[in-house]
Write an enzyme that holds these catalytic residues in place. Structure first.
Site, PDB file in Angstrom:
ATOM      1  N   SER A   1     -86.666 -28.231 -97.190  1.00  0.00           N
ATOM      2  CA  SER A   1     -87.209 -26.974 -97.713  1.00  0.00           C
ATOM      3  C   SER A   1     -86.351 -26.442 -98.852  1.00  0.00           C
ATOM      4  CB  SER A   1     -87.217 -25.961 -96.557  1.00  0.00           C
ATOM      5  OG  SER A   1     -87.385 -24.668 -97.049  1.00  0.00           O
TER       6      SER A   1
ATOM      7  N   TYR B   1     -82.659 -21.517 -89.320  1.00  0.00           N
ATOM      8  CA  TYR B   1     -83.689 -22.486 -89.726  1.00  0.00           C
ATOM      9  C   TYR B   1     -83.209 -23.275 -90.954  1.00  0.00           C
ATOM     10  CZ  TYR B   1     -87.799 -24.262 -92.142  1.00  0.00           C
ATOM     11  OH  TYR B   1     -88.671 -25.081 -92.822  1.00  0.00           O
TER      12      TYR B   1
ATOM     13  N   LYS C   1     -82.138 -27.466 -91.701  1.00  0.00           N
ATOM     14  CA  LYS C   1     -82.619 -28.370 -92.762  1.00  0.00           C
ATOM     15  C   LYS C   1     -81.436 -28.990 -93.519  1.00  0.00           C
ATOM     16  CE  LYS C   1     -86.972 -27.995 -91.953  1.00  0.00           C
ATOM     17  NZ  LYS C   1     -87.665 -29.110 -91.288  1.00  0.00           N
TER      18      LYS C   1
HETATM   19  N1  LIG Z   1     -94.902 -24.334 -94.145  1.00  0.00           N
HETATM   20  C1  LIG Z   1     -93.829 -24.064 -94.860  1.00  0.00           C
HETATM   21  O1  LIG Z   1     -93.750 -22.999 -95.487  1.00  0.00           O
HETATM   22  C2  LIG Z   1     -92.695 -25.058 -94.965  1.00  0.00           C
HETATM   23  C3  LIG Z   1     -91.806 -24.974 -96.037  1.00  0.00           C
HETATM   24  C4  LIG Z   1     -90.756 -25.868 -96.111  1.00  0.00           C
HETATM   25  C5  LIG Z   1     -90.583 -26.833 -95.129  1.00  0.00           C
HETATM   26  N2  LIG Z   1     -91.448 -26.888 -94.089  1.00  0.00           N
HETATM   27  C6  LIG Z   1     -91.252 -27.911 -93.051  1.00  0.00           C
HETATM   28  O2  LIG Z   1     -92.361 -28.766 -93.020  1.00  0.00           O
HETATM   29  C7  LIG Z   1     -92.594 -29.230 -91.694  1.00  0.00           C
HETATM   30  C8  LIG Z   1     -94.019 -28.951 -91.299  1.00  0.00           C
HETATM   31  O3  LIG Z   1     -94.267 -27.565 -91.439  1.00  0.00           O
HETATM   32  P1  LIG Z   1     -95.682 -26.928 -91.146  1.00  0.00           P
HETATM   33  O4  LIG Z   1     -95.811 -25.740 -92.002  1.00  0.00           O
HETATM   34  O5  LIG Z   1     -96.727 -27.976 -91.169  1.00  0.00           O
HETATM   35  O6  LIG Z   1     -95.434 -26.420 -89.656  1.00  0.00           O
HETATM   36  P2  LIG Z   1     -96.410 -26.455 -88.400  1.00  0.00           P
HETATM   37  O7  LIG Z   1     -95.765 -25.637 -87.343  1.00  0.00           O
HETATM   38  O8  LIG Z   1     -97.784 -26.131 -88.794  1.00  0.00           O
HETATM   39  O9  LIG Z   1     -96.364 -28.001 -88.014  1.00  0.00           O
HETATM   40  C9  LIG Z   1     -95.350 -28.540 -87.223  1.00  0.00           C
HETATM   41  C10 LIG Z   1     -96.040 -29.351 -86.131  1.00  0.00           C
HETATM   42  O10 LIG Z   1     -95.034 -29.958 -85.334  1.00  0.00           O
HETATM   43  C11 LIG Z   1     -95.378 -29.765 -83.975  1.00  0.00           C
HETATM   44  N3  LIG Z   1     -94.089 -29.788 -83.252  1.00  0.00           N
HETATM   45  C12 LIG Z   1     -93.117 -28.853 -83.267  1.00  0.00           C
HETATM   46  N4  LIG Z   1     -92.086 -29.266 -82.502  1.00  0.00           N
HETATM   47  C13 LIG Z   1     -92.437 -30.488 -82.010  1.00  0.00           C
HETATM   48  C14 LIG Z   1     -91.791 -31.415 -81.163  1.00  0.00           C
HETATM   49  N5  LIG Z   1     -90.573 -31.202 -80.650  1.00  0.00           N
HETATM   50  N6  LIG Z   1     -92.435 -32.569 -80.869  1.00  0.00           N
HETATM   51  C15 LIG Z   1     -93.678 -32.825 -81.359  1.00  0.00           C
HETATM   52  N7  LIG Z   1     -94.339 -31.970 -82.174  1.00  0.00           N
HETATM   53  C16 LIG Z   1     -93.714 -30.810 -82.488  1.00  0.00           C
HETATM   54  C17 LIG Z   1     -96.119 -28.466 -83.898  1.00  0.00           C
HETATM   55  O11 LIG Z   1     -96.995 -28.392 -82.777  1.00  0.00           O
HETATM   56  C18 LIG Z   1     -96.889 -28.488 -85.212  1.00  0.00           C
HETATM   57  O12 LIG Z   1     -98.160 -29.089 -85.067  1.00  0.00           O
HETATM   58  C19 LIG Z   1     -91.544 -28.553 -90.833  1.00  0.00           C
HETATM   59  O13 LIG Z   1     -90.462 -29.424 -90.670  1.00  0.00           O
HETATM   60  C20 LIG Z   1     -91.139 -27.344 -91.655  1.00  0.00           C
HETATM   61  O14 LIG Z   1     -89.836 -26.922 -91.360  1.00  0.00           O
HETATM   62  C21 LIG Z   1     -92.510 -26.036 -93.993  1.00  0.00           C
END
Ligand SMILES: NC(=O)c1ccc[n+]([C@@H]2O[C@H](COP(=O)([O-])OP(=O)(O)OC[C@H]3O[C@@H](n4cnc5c(N)ncnc54)[C@H](O)[C@@H]3O)[C@@H](O)[C@H]2O)c1
Length: 331
Positions: A123, A148, A152
């Site tokens: 991120s 958080y 990362k």
């Molecule tokens: N959305 C954002 O703004 C953003 C920005 C930067 C980075 N990220 C990163 O991108 C990735 C995806 O983000 P997102 O927005 O799709 O989030 P999200 O919460 O929609 O998706 C994450 C998925 O992982 C699943 N999950 C969580 N813990 C788990 C575990 N221990 N085992 C199996 N499944 C698990 C959840 O059920 C969910 O479906 C994450 O690593 C997040 O930190 C997101």
């Protein structure tokens, strides 16, 4: 290079990436523990692509269960993580445990299954409180702003320090927004949204009374913070570009910022939302929120020249798709 383990593949970015992978001829092998999504997303991905999705309801922290459930894989995209900044301040240990244990576990699976590439969801938050508004991959990582963000930074360090058998690509996402144009998949916030756009759409839908914009006295053109809002479908395609590149890369680890290269203010985002959807949003200006930095967006030269990837969708499309997605949830 065909079978790709996608952890957290039913989440917001994961579901759009599954669609992009299938459209590019890859076979995603999805695991998700459904902590922050719904099983109906599986069917939605199948409806969009017209293909069955290989899915296992598993926890990414359980390497033994993941290894024994799936056949061999060629690559991994590791999305599964907890992602709420506010919650991470309240429950730091849970964030360290979830995000780091699941990463270590999936690295083990990748090694056992002889995966050739590993793509890690990082991120822009790793740049912390950087003074640079336009960051590049060379911008030094900042002081973590919250647990958080720290998970990362630590995740990146773990992948960079280990002598892995696979090639690693770290993707540092800026601010994902929008939804698939079919309005079948999108962001599914649990409770009160942490991200701005779901808050906007829920306010417009009457689920939230009012949006508060945190501060309008920053040194930007309208005083509100600047971010780099990237359409989630473009972001999903960056994963396909990264996988393709991983087959020819020489370095063992490489890092790419994934954004549009353009900074927009929060008010510009709101005005775009109102304009394209022809509605008025109930919002007011509040105090600055501690931990928010004034402006951050990314330079795109590295990802464009190396991965041959560039964001295509503009902010009005993102705001239209986000609203169509919100409306689809009423049905
Ligand atoms: N959305 C954002 O703004 C953003 C920005 C930067 C980075 N990220 C990163 O991108 C990735 C995806 O983000 P997102 O927005 O799709 O989030 P999200 O919460 O929609 O998706 C994450 C998925 O992982 C699943 N999950 C969580 N813990 C788990 C575990 N221990 N085992 C199996 N499944 C698990 C959840 O059920 C969910 O479906 C994450 O690593 C997040 O930190 C997101």
């Amino acid at each position: 290079m065909n079978r790709i383990l996608v952890t957290g593949g039913l989440g917001y970015i994961g579901s759009h990436t599954c669609v992009a992978l299938i459209e590019a001829g890859y076979h995603p092998v999805v695991i998700d523990n459904l902590r922050n999504t719904r099983i109906s997303v599986k069917q939605a991905i199948e409806e969009i692509t017209g293909k069955p999705l290989e899915f296992y309801q598993l926890d990414a922290k359980d390497s033994a269960a993941v290894s024994s459930s799936i056949e061999n894989i060629d690559g991994v995209i590791h999305f599964a993580a907890l992602k709420s900044v506010g919650e991470s301040i309240e429950k730091p240990m849970e964030y360290y445990t979830e995000n780091l244990e699941s990463l270590l576990s999936i690295i083990q699976v990748a090694n056992e299954k002889k995966a050739k590439s590993f793509i890690f969801s990082s991120s822009a938050t790793v740049y912390g409180d950087t003074e640079e508004s336009c960051v590049t991959e060379e911008t030094p990582l900042g002081k973590p702003l919250n647990p958080y963000g720290h998970t990362k930074i630590l995740g990146e360090k773990i992948l960079q320090s280990g002598k892995q058998k696979f090639k690693t690509i770290v993707l540092r996402y800026f601010n994902p927004v929008g939804a698939h144009e079919s309005a079948k998949i999108g962001e599914l916030p649990n409770g009160i949204p942490n991200n701005l756009v779901p808050y906007i759409t829920q306010t417009a839908a009457g689920k939230r009374e009012k949006l508060t914009v945190f501060g309008n006295n920053y040194a930007t053109k309208d005083g509100t913070c600047i971010r780099d809002f990237i359409h989630v479908v473009d972001l999903a395609e960056a994963h396909v570009a990264a996988l393709n590149y991983s087959e020819e890369m020489i370095e063992t680890v490489d890092v790419f910022n994934v954004g549009t290269g353009k900074g927009n203010t929060v008010l510009e985002l709101i005005e775009t939302f109102e304009k394209v959807n022809k509605l008025k949003l109930n919002y007011s200006i509040g105090d600055r929120r501690p931990g928010d930095i004034e402006a951050i967006y990314t330079a795109t030269s590295k990802i464009e020249s190396t991965l041959g990837w560039k964001a295509k969708k503009e902010l009005p499309t993102s705001m239209k798709d986000s609203w169509e997605w919100e409306k689809s949830l009423w049905k």
